[in-house]
Design a protein around this motif. Structure first.
Motif: not given
Length: 407
Positions: A179-186, A262-276, A321-327
Motif C-alpha cells: 500500500a502507498d500510504t502517502t496521503v495519511v502519515p504513519f 545523506p543531505q536529503v536524509a538529514y533534511m527529512q530527519t529534521l522534518g520528521l521531528e515536526t511532522m505531527e 480517524g476524523s482527519l484523513p489527510g490534508a488534500m
C-alpha cells in the motif's frame, strides 16, 4: 514505552558522535576506509554492518531509516530518492515475468504508467479492477499474482477501499498487500494493524518538513509468509521473514542505484521531528475549508473523505480517524472555469506536490494526467472539471478569501 512524540526525538545513534552532536551529522562521502583486506571482505559480503559505499548504505541515511523503523515498529525501512523509487523498487522486488499485479485504475499518473508501461514491458501483467468490490478482487487474483497494490486514499479520486477485507483476500491467496500510504502519515494510520505487509511512502510530502527534498520509504513489517511468494520463496530458508528485505537490500536497490542521499536524509530527519504538529494544523484546516467550500454556489462538488456525507466517510474514519489527510478536491462547471480559477489565485500557489507548508492548487487532468488520452482519463475517473488542493499552514480564513475572489 515512550510516546510517539518522545520516540520521535530521542532515537539513539548507532555510534556515539565524537563531538556529542544532538543532530546526526551529514556524512558527505562516497566511500569508507577499512583497517584490512579481511575487514573489507566481511563488509562487502554483508557479514558485518560496516558501511562500504554510500550507494548501498550511509550513516546519515541509516539513522533516518532507524528513526522511521522505531516509530512504525517495522522489521526494516529502506530510504530511497523518491516516492516513485520506493514504488518501483518494491514492486520490482516482488514481480517477475509471467506474474501479475492486481490493482486499481485509480492511481497517481506515474504509478499507473510504471505498472502499465514499464513493468508491462518486462512481462508483468497488470490487472486493473474495482478494489471496493471484494468479488472482483478475488476473481483477479491467481497463483501467479505477485502483489495486491493500492493507494489507501486515491489521488485525485479520493476513493477508500476496505483494507482489512483486501488483506484477508490477499493473504488467503498467498499474496502480500502493498500500500502507498502517502496521503495519511504513519502516526495517524497504522498500516500494519490493517493487514498491510509492505508500506510505501513519498517522504517528500509530510516528512520532509515543507517540501525541502525528494525521498521515498519502503517499510517491511515482516508479517508476510514469503514461502508463499513465487519469486521470494527460495530465499526463505536463509532469511525467513526478512526475505523481501534481503532481496531488496542485497540486490534490487543496489542494482537500481536509487538510495537516498545523506543531505536529503538529514533534511527529512529534521522534518520528521515536526511532522505531527504540522499535520494536525494542515488536516484540521483541510476539514474546515472543505465544509466552508460546500457553501459556495460556484462549486459543484467538494470531495474530502472527512465530510460526514462522503460515501467513504465511515470507512475512512475507521481506518484514518476524523482527519484523513490534508488534500481535498472540488469541481467547477468546466475545464475553462478551472483554468480561470487557477489563474486568478493570489495566495494559493500554482504548483504540484502535496503537503508543502504552502497551500498548492493544480488541475490534475491537464498536468499529472496531461499525457494520458481522454479515454484513459475517463477510465481512471480523472475529471476535467476537478481542482486539487494540498492544504498548507495558512489561516483557513485567508485560504477561503483567496478561493472566493478567484471564483
Amino acid at each position: 514505552m515512550n510516546s510517539f512524540e518522545t520516540q520521535l526525538l530521542h532515537t539513539p545513534f548507532d555510534k556515539e558522535d565524537a563531538y556529542h552532536s544532538l543532530s546526526m551529522p551529514v556524512y558527505n562521502t562516497a566511500a569508507y576506509e577499512f583497517d584490512s583486506a579481511e575487514a573489507m571482505e566481511e563488509a562487502f559480503c554483508g557479514r558485518t554492518a560496516d558501511h562500504a559505499y554510500s550507494r548501498i548504505t550511509n550513516p546519515t541515511v541509516q539513522y533516518f531509516e532507524k528513526r522511521i523503523q522505531h516509530l512504525t515498529h517495522a522489521l526494516s525501512v529502506t530510504a530511497l530518492n523518491s516516492g516513485m523509487a520506493a514504488i518501483s523498487n518494491a514492486l520490482i522486488t516482488l514481480a517477475h515475468a509471467g506474474g501479475n499485479v492486481v490493482t486499481s485504475a485509480h492511481l497517481f499518473g506515474n504509478t499507473y504508467s510504471f505498472l502499465k508501461s514499464t513493468l508491462g514491458a518486462f512481462g508483468v501483467e497488470v490487472r486493473f479492477c474495482d478494489l471496493t468490490s471484494p468479488d472482483e478482487v478475488r476473481a483477479q487474483i491467481d497463483e501467479h499474482t505477485c502483489a495486491l497494490f493500492l493507494e489507501v486514499i486515491t489521488n485525485p479520486q479520493l476513493e477508500v477501499a476496505d483494507l482489512k477485507t483486501l488483506s484477508s483476500i490477499a493473504h488467503q491467496a498467498g499474496v502480500p498487500l502493498v500500500a502507498d500510504t502517502t496521503v495519511v502519515p504513519f502516526h495517524v494510520f497504522h498500516a500494519r494493524d490493517f493487514g498491510v505487509d509492505i508500506e510505501l511512502i513519498s517522504s517528500t510530502k509530510y516528512i520532509s518538513g515543507g517540501a525541502t527534498s525528494i525521498g521515498g520509504l519502503i517499510i517491511d513489517y515482516g508479517t508476510f509468509d514469503w514461502s508463499r511468494s513465487e519469486k521470494l520463496s527460495p530465499m526463505v530458508a536463509q532469511f525467513g521473514a526478512s526475505a523481501f528485505t534481503a532481496k531488496l537490500r542485497k540486490e534490487v536497490h543496489r542494482n537500481l542505484g536509487a538510495y537516498m542521499t545523506p543531505q536529503v536524509a538529514y533534511m527529512q530527519t529534521l522534518g520528521l521531528e515536526t511532522m505531527e504538529l504540522r499535520y494536525a494544523r494542515q488536516a484540521t484546516t483541510c476539514l474546515e475549508l472543505a465544509r466552508r467550500l460546500e457553501t459556495l454556489p460556484a462549486i459543484a462538488k467538494v470531495n474530502y473523505t472527512g465530510l460526514e456525507h462522503n460515501p467513504f466517510f465511515a470507512l475512512s474514519k475507521a481506518q484514518f480517524g476524523s482527519l484523513p489527510g490534508a488534500m481535498l478536491t472540488f469541481d467547477l462547471a468546466s475545464r475553462e472555469a478551472c483554468f480561470g480559477f487557477i489563474n486568478r489565485l493570489k495566495l494559493i500557489r500554482r504548483a504540484t506536490n502535496l503537503f508543502d507548508n504552502k497551500t498548492l492548487a493544480i488541475h490534475p487532468a491537464s498536468t499529472i494526467f496531461g499525457t494520458f488520452t481522454e479515454e484513459q482519463r475517463r477510465s481512471m475517473d480523472v475529471d476535467p472539471n476537478t481542482i486539487r488542493l494540498s492544504i498548507g499552514l495558512e489561516s483557513v480564513d485567508d485560504l477561503l478569501h483567496d478561493i472566493v475572489q478567484a471564483l
